[in-house]
Design a protein around this motif. Sequence first.
Motif, short mmCIF file in Angstrom:
data_model
loop_
_atom_site.label_atom_id
_atom_site.label_comp_id
_atom_site.label_asym_id
_atom_site.label_seq_id
_atom_site.Cartn_x
_atom_site.Cartn_y
_atom_site.Cartn_z
N HIS A 168 0.84 -1.21 0.00
CA HIS A 168 0.00 0.00 0.00
C HIS A 168 0.87 1.25 0.00
O HIS A 168 0.58 2.22 -0.72
CB HIS A 168 -0.92 0.00 1.22
CG HIS A 168 -1.74 1.25 1.36
ND1 HIS A 168 -2.79 1.56 0.51
CD2 HIS A 168 -1.64 2.30 2.23
CE1 HIS A 168 -3.30 2.73 0.85
NE2 HIS A 168 -2.63 3.19 1.89
N SER A 202 -1.94 0.97 -7.68
CA SER A 202 -1.34 2.01 -8.52
C SER A 202 -0.09 1.49 -9.23
O SER A 202 0.10 1.72 -10.43
CB SER A 202 -0.99 3.24 -7.68
OG SER A 202 -0.21 4.15 -8.41
N ASP A 246 2.11 1.92 -3.38
CA ASP A 246 1.04 2.50 -4.19
C ASP A 246 0.87 3.99 -3.89
O ASP A 246 0.62 4.80 -4.80
CB ASP A 246 -0.28 1.77 -3.95
CG ASP A 246 -0.33 0.40 -4.61
OD1 ASP A 246 0.37 0.20 -5.63
OD2 ASP A 246 -1.05 -0.48 -4.10
N ASP A 290 -5.06 2.13 -4.47
CA ASP A 290 -4.88 0.68 -4.57
C ASP A 290 -4.47 0.25 -5.98
O ASP A 290 -5.03 0.71 -6.98
CB ASP A 290 -6.17 -0.04 -4.19
CG ASP A 290 -6.47 0.08 -2.70
OD1 ASP A 290 -5.54 0.45 -1.96
OD2 ASP A 290 -7.61 -0.18 -2.29
N ASN A 343 3.76 5.90 -5.51
CA ASN A 343 3.59 5.95 -6.96
C ASN A 343 2.53 6.97 -7.36
O ASN A 343 2.70 7.74 -8.32
CB ASN A 343 3.22 4.57 -7.49
CG ASN A 343 3.33 4.46 -8.99
OD1 ASN A 343 4.42 4.56 -9.55
ND2 ASN A 343 2.22 4.26 -9.66
N THR A 344 1.42 7.01 -6.61
CA THR A 344 0.35 7.96 -6.91
C THR A 344 0.80 9.39 -6.66
O THR A 344 0.49 10.30 -7.44
CB THR A 344 -0.90 7.64 -6.06
OG1 THR A 344 -1.29 6.29 -6.29
CG2 THR A 344 -2.05 8.57 -6.42
#
Length: 245
Positions: free
Chosen positions: A27, A187, A30, A185, A33-34
């Motif tokens: 998580h 990502s 993710d 989620d 990355n986002t």
Amino acid sequence: GVPADEAGKSLATWQASMRLTHKESVHLADVINTLSDNMNAEAGEINRIVTRMGPLLKETGFGTEGIAAYAAAFKAAGADVEVCGTALKNMTKVIAAGSGGLTKERKGIYAQLGLNPDTLAKQMQDDAESATLLVLERLRRVKPEERMVLATRLFGDESIAAIAPLLGNIDALKEALVVSRGNVDASVFKEYTNRMSTAASAGQRFTANLRALGIEIGNKLLPATSRFFGFLDRGVSGVRGLASA
């Protein structure tokens, strides 16, 4: 994105140093990355700041989303990775110290900002992201000609290169906090599949172009090739005629 080997090492490091489960570490990846997709900060840079400073920030009350958000906001403000890490460390230690861990000068700065260091230290354990944001917002309200001096005296010379530009754009930090708490989620997986799809499309385009090039070259060479083989055929026929004479 982050190279696969680096990502794997990061997940293992987070699980060990911040006591995260595998699901929690995925998580966090993710989230990073986002944030990278939405801010002027590379995922690898955010990753390195989180890996370096995550354990300290988590012990002082930050959640993993908040750690990533602050790392992204500091990096997006323009400082290099090492300076961002140092600024996060010094800022967090000062805000979490309470009155018992502060110099007289720092207590005076808190009073000037209208903040109670003991209340802040307690809030850090419950909501470190908001407590830290409160201090930054109070500094932002100070007259520009005084702000740099106060921030330097509060957090140290080595931190100001990262903190000063962030004070000039606190909205970016608020945006990072919102993004980090949103729907992130899968990502990393989605980015991977998009890249694979892009690579496959590029491969298909290359194959098609190569085929078209072959056809074009073939069409241009065909007349000359036909003439050449016609010449060879006549030559061979002539040699056969001589041989049979």
